[in-house]
Scaffold this motif. Structure first.
Motif, PDB file in Angstrom:
ATOM      1  N   MET A 192      43.569  34.481  38.626  1.00  0.00           N
ATOM      2  CA  MET A 192      44.668  35.217  38.605  1.00  0.00           C
ATOM      3  C   MET A 192      44.625  36.358  39.700  1.00  0.00           C
ATOM      4  SD  MET A 192      47.777  35.514  37.301  1.00  0.00           S
ATOM      5  CE  MET A 192      49.173  36.737  37.127  1.00  0.00           C
ATOM      6  N   SER A 193      43.477  37.101  39.605  1.00  0.00           N
ATOM      7  CA  SER A 193      43.304  38.355  40.413  1.00  0.00           C
ATOM      8  C   SER A 193      42.946  37.863  41.735  1.00  0.00           C
ATOM      9  CB  SER A 193      42.223  38.923  40.250  1.00  0.00           C
ATOM     10  OG  SER A 193      41.101  38.157  40.197  1.00  0.00           O
ATOM     11  N   HIS A 194      42.454  36.769  42.228  1.00  0.00           N
ATOM     12  CA  HIS A 194      42.097  36.209  43.357  1.00  0.00           C
ATOM     13  C   HIS A 194      43.431  35.818  44.190  1.00  0.00           C
ATOM     14  CE1 HIS A 194      37.852  36.720  43.609  1.00  0.00           C
ATOM     15  NE2 HIS A 194      37.800  36.428  41.903  1.00  0.00           N
ATOM     16  N   ALA A 195      44.171  34.942  43.284  1.00  0.00           N
ATOM     17  CA  ALA A 195      45.384  34.293  43.820  1.00  0.00           C
ATOM     18  C   ALA A 195      46.435  35.279  44.033  1.00  0.00           C
ATOM     19  CB  ALA A 195      45.994  33.274  42.831  1.00  0.00           C
ATOM     20  N   SER A 196      46.426  36.230  43.315  1.00  0.00           N
ATOM     21  CA  SER A 196      47.557  37.572  43.342  1.00  0.00           C
ATOM     22  C   SER A 196      47.152  38.317  44.899  1.00  0.00           C
ATOM     23  CB  SER A 196      47.753  38.148  42.194  1.00  0.00           C
ATOM     24  OG  SER A 196      46.346  38.904  42.096  1.00  0.00           O
ATOM     25  N   ALA A 197      46.081  38.631  44.947  1.00  0.00           N
ATOM     26  CA  ALA A 197      45.557  39.323  46.221  1.00  0.00           C
ATOM     27  C   ALA A 197      45.726  38.590  47.619  1.00  0.00           C
ATOM     28  CB  ALA A 197      44.164  39.693  46.051  1.00  0.00           C
ATOM     29  N   ALA A 198      45.339  37.352  47.443  1.00  0.00           N
ATOM     30  CA  ALA A 198      45.546  36.314  48.662  1.00  0.00           C
ATOM     31  C   ALA A 198      47.000  36.222  48.778  1.00  0.00           C
ATOM     32  CB  ALA A 198      44.782  35.028  48.266  1.00  0.00           C
ATOM     33  N   ALA A 199      47.805  36.021  47.957  1.00  0.00           N
ATOM     34  CA  ALA A 199      49.199  35.789  47.932  1.00  0.00           C
ATOM     35  C   ALA A 199      49.766  37.139  48.419  1.00  0.00           C
ATOM     36  CB  ALA A 199      50.018  35.209  46.726  1.00  0.00           C
ATOM     37  N   LEU A 200      49.684  38.332  48.105  1.00  0.00           N
ATOM     38  CA  LEU A 200      50.030  39.326  48.648  1.00  0.00           C
ATOM     39  C   LEU A 200      49.714  39.643  50.163  1.00  0.00           C
ATOM     40  CD1 LEU A 200      51.724  42.050  47.733  1.00  0.00           C
ATOM     41  CD2 LEU A 200      49.409  43.062  47.185  1.00  0.00           C
ATOM     42  N   LEU A 201      48.547  39.445  50.336  1.00  0.00           N
ATOM     43  CA  LEU A 201      48.256  39.672  51.706  1.00  0.00           C
ATOM     44  C   LEU A 201      48.608  38.696  52.602  1.00  0.00           C
ATOM     45  CD1 LEU A 201      46.120  41.555  53.070  1.00  0.00           C
ATOM     46  CD2 LEU A 201      44.581  39.648  52.889  1.00  0.00           C
ATOM     47  N   ASP A 202      48.961  37.449  52.215  1.00  0.00           N
ATOM     48  CA  ASP A 202      49.603  36.443  53.134  1.00  0.00           C
ATOM     49  C   ASP A 202      50.844  36.494  53.323  1.00  0.00           C
ATOM     50  OD1 ASP A 202      49.196  33.797  54.423  1.00  0.00           O
ATOM     51  OD2 ASP A 202      50.809  33.245  52.979  1.00  0.00           O
ATOM     52  N   ARG A 203      51.588  37.238  52.266  1.00  0.00           N
ATOM     53  CA  ARG A 203      53.043  37.314  52.246  1.00  0.00           C
ATOM     54  C   ARG A 203      53.390  38.475  53.323  1.00  0.00           C
ATOM     55  NH1 ARG A 203      58.560  37.480  51.796  1.00  0.00           N
ATOM     56  NH2 ARG A 203      59.313  39.041  50.544  1.00  0.00           N
ATOM     57  N   VAL A 204      52.769  39.324  53.089  1.00  0.00           N
ATOM     58  CA  VAL A 204      52.963  40.328  54.145  1.00  0.00           C
ATOM     59  C   VAL A 204      52.642  40.252  55.830  1.00  0.00           C
ATOM     60  CG1 VAL A 204      52.642  42.997  54.501  1.00  0.00           C
ATOM     61  CG2 VAL A 204      52.752  42.189  52.317  1.00  0.00           C
TER      62      VAL A 204
ATOM     63  N   ALA B  94      45.582  47.464  38.305  1.00  0.00           N
ATOM     64  CA  ALA B  94      44.614  47.607  37.507  1.00  0.00           C
ATOM     65  C   ALA B  94      44.325  46.355  36.608  1.00  0.00           C
ATOM     66  CB  ALA B  94      44.351  48.738  36.634  1.00  0.00           C
ATOM     67  N   GLN B  95      45.358  45.897  36.015  1.00  0.00           N
ATOM     68  CA  GLN B  95      45.253  44.495  35.264  1.00  0.00           C
ATOM     69  C   GLN B  95      44.841  43.439  36.077  1.00  0.00           C
ATOM     70  OE1 GLN B  95      49.180  44.326  33.398  1.00  0.00           O
ATOM     71  NE2 GLN B  95      48.686  45.819  31.863  1.00  0.00           N
ATOM     72  N   LEU B  96      45.412  43.558  37.416  1.00  0.00           N
ATOM     73  CA  LEU B  96      45.374  42.247  38.023  1.00  0.00           C
ATOM     74  C   LEU B  96      43.666  42.439  38.735  1.00  0.00           C
ATOM     75  CD1 LEU B  96      48.454  41.805  39.908  1.00  0.00           C
ATOM     76  CD2 LEU B  96      47.518  40.430  38.177  1.00  0.00           C
ATOM     77  N   TRP B  97      43.152  43.501  39.266  1.00  0.00           N
ATOM     78  CA  TRP B  97      42.576  43.593  40.077  1.00  0.00           C
ATOM     79  C   TRP B  97      41.213  44.476  39.904  1.00  0.00           C
ATOM     80  CZ3 TRP B  97      45.934  44.810  44.738  1.00  0.00           C
ATOM     81  CH2 TRP B  97      46.673  43.658  45.251  1.00  0.00           C
ATOM     82  N   SER B  98      41.214  45.446  38.951  1.00  0.00           N
ATOM     83  CA  SER B  98      40.408  46.464  38.603  1.00  0.00           C
ATOM     84  C   SER B  98      38.753  46.107  38.220  1.00  0.00           C
ATOM     85  CB  SER B  98      40.643  47.476  37.704  1.00  0.00           C
ATOM     86  OG  SER B  98      40.957  46.812  36.423  1.00  0.00           O
ATOM     87  N   ASP B  99      38.637  44.825  37.485  1.00  0.00           N
ATOM     88  CA  ASP B  99      37.467  44.314  37.273  1.00  0.00           C
ATOM     89  C   ASP B  99      36.831  43.239  38.236  1.00  0.00           C
ATOM     90  OD1 ASP B  99      37.706  45.509  34.841  1.00  0.00           O
ATOM     91  OD2 ASP B  99      38.707  43.777  33.882  1.00  0.00           O
ATOM     92  N   ALA B 100      37.653  43.098  39.181  1.00  0.00           N
ATOM     93  CA  ALA B 100      37.184  42.126  40.362  1.00  0.00           C
ATOM     94  C   ALA B 100      35.872  42.711  40.905  1.00  0.00           C
ATOM     95  CB  ALA B 100      38.306  41.869  41.377  1.00  0.00           C
ATOM     96  N   GLU B 101      34.945  41.768  41.381  1.00  0.00           N
ATOM     97  CA  GLU B 101      34.031  42.244  42.214  1.00  0.00           C
ATOM     98  C   GLU B 101      34.048  42.904  43.456  1.00  0.00           C
ATOM     99  OE1 GLU B 101      30.542  42.095  41.018  1.00  0.00           O
ATOM    100  OE2 GLU B 101      31.419  41.504  39.117  1.00  0.00           O
ATOM    101  N   PRO B 102      33.444  43.702  43.964  1.00  0.00           N
ATOM    102  CA  PRO B 102      33.446  44.600  45.041  1.00  0.00           C
ATOM    103  C   PRO B 102      33.515  43.599  46.379  1.00  0.00           C
ATOM    104  CG  PRO B 102      31.620  45.233  44.327  1.00  0.00           C
ATOM    105  CD  PRO B 102      32.074  44.370  43.313  1.00  0.00           C
ATOM    106  N   ASP B 103      32.791  42.384  46.344  1.00  0.00           N
ATOM    107  CA  ASP B 103      32.677  41.581  47.352  1.00  0.00           C
ATOM    108  C   ASP B 103      33.568  40.322  47.344  1.00  0.00           C
ATOM    109  OD1 ASP B 103      31.601  40.272  45.334  1.00  0.00           O
ATOM    110  OD2 ASP B 103      29.887  39.631  46.278  1.00  0.00           O
ATOM    111  N   SER B 104      34.932  40.734  46.631  1.00  0.00           N
ATOM    112  CA  SER B 104      35.995  39.672  46.530  1.00  0.00           C
ATOM    113  C   SER B 104      37.116  40.258  47.047  1.00  0.00           C
ATOM    114  CB  SER B 104      36.150  39.254  44.935  1.00  0.00           C
ATOM    115  OG  SER B 104      36.629  40.442  44.305  1.00  0.00           O
TER     116      SER B 104
END
Length: 194
Positions: free
Chosen positions: A1-13, A38-48
């Protein structure tokens, strides 16, 4: 979910020309609160991608909330790290409003420009602030040692050393974040930041 939401947000903009969409994404933390991100991304690894997005949003939030102090740290650290001004896009003597504009500029560059360049700018910016923190810590300690030597009071020296240690700890954290941004830029350029 965190990866998909970050990629979708970046792609959309990246695929919009609507400045209102860009503005809403940049101010997402301001309008929705940091908890949503934070719920989406705060636990993600820094190289993601979500880990880097989290760090970019937190950098902007920190810069917005502490703009006057950060402007002073920039003015202190920039003469030591002179090439960072050109990379980060900050004047040599910024004021609080310049810091706020830079915060928005770095984050908006992630969405509207070259993502790797935005990460390079964020890295350069955090390097200068970390340098400013280290110099401030050194000044606090030197000044208090001189005062102690002159007046003979030792109680304030310990307090000064504690304040200096906190500044050095924050500087170390910023340097880690700077390395995360540089590594993220490297991975993005290689097509490996997911």
């Amino acid at each position: 979910m965190s990866h998909a939401s970050a990629a979708a947000l970046l792609d959309r903009v990246h695929h919009t020309e609507d400045p209102q969409v860009v503005r809403r994404v940049i101010t997402l933390v301001d309008t929705e609160g940091v908890d949503v991100i934070a719920q989406l991304w705060s636990d993600a690894e820094p190289d993601s991608l979500p880990g880097i997005m989290w760090r970019l949003y937190m950098l902007r939030t920190w810069m917005q909330r502490n703009r006057e102090h950060i402007a002073r740290l920039w003015r202190l650290g920039e003469p030591v790290a002179t090439t960072a001004s050109a990379i980060a896009g900050v004047d040599e003597t910024p004021d609080a409003s310049d810091i706020a504009r830079t915060a928005d500029s770095i984050l908006s560059g992630a969405f509207t420009g070259d993502f790797a360049v935005a990460l390079d700018r964020a890295s350069a910016f955090t390097d200068v602030i970390a340098t400013g923190l280290r110099l401030q810590a050194r000044r606090i300690t030197v000044k208090e040692r001189e005062t102690t030597a002159r007046d003979g009071e030792r109680g304030t020296l310990h307090e000064a050393q504690t304040r200096a240690a906190r500044l050095m700890h924050t500087a170390a954290n910023l340097l880690t974040t700077s390395r995360d941004f540089r590594e993220g830029a490297h991975l993005w350029r290689r097509g490996r930041l997911e």
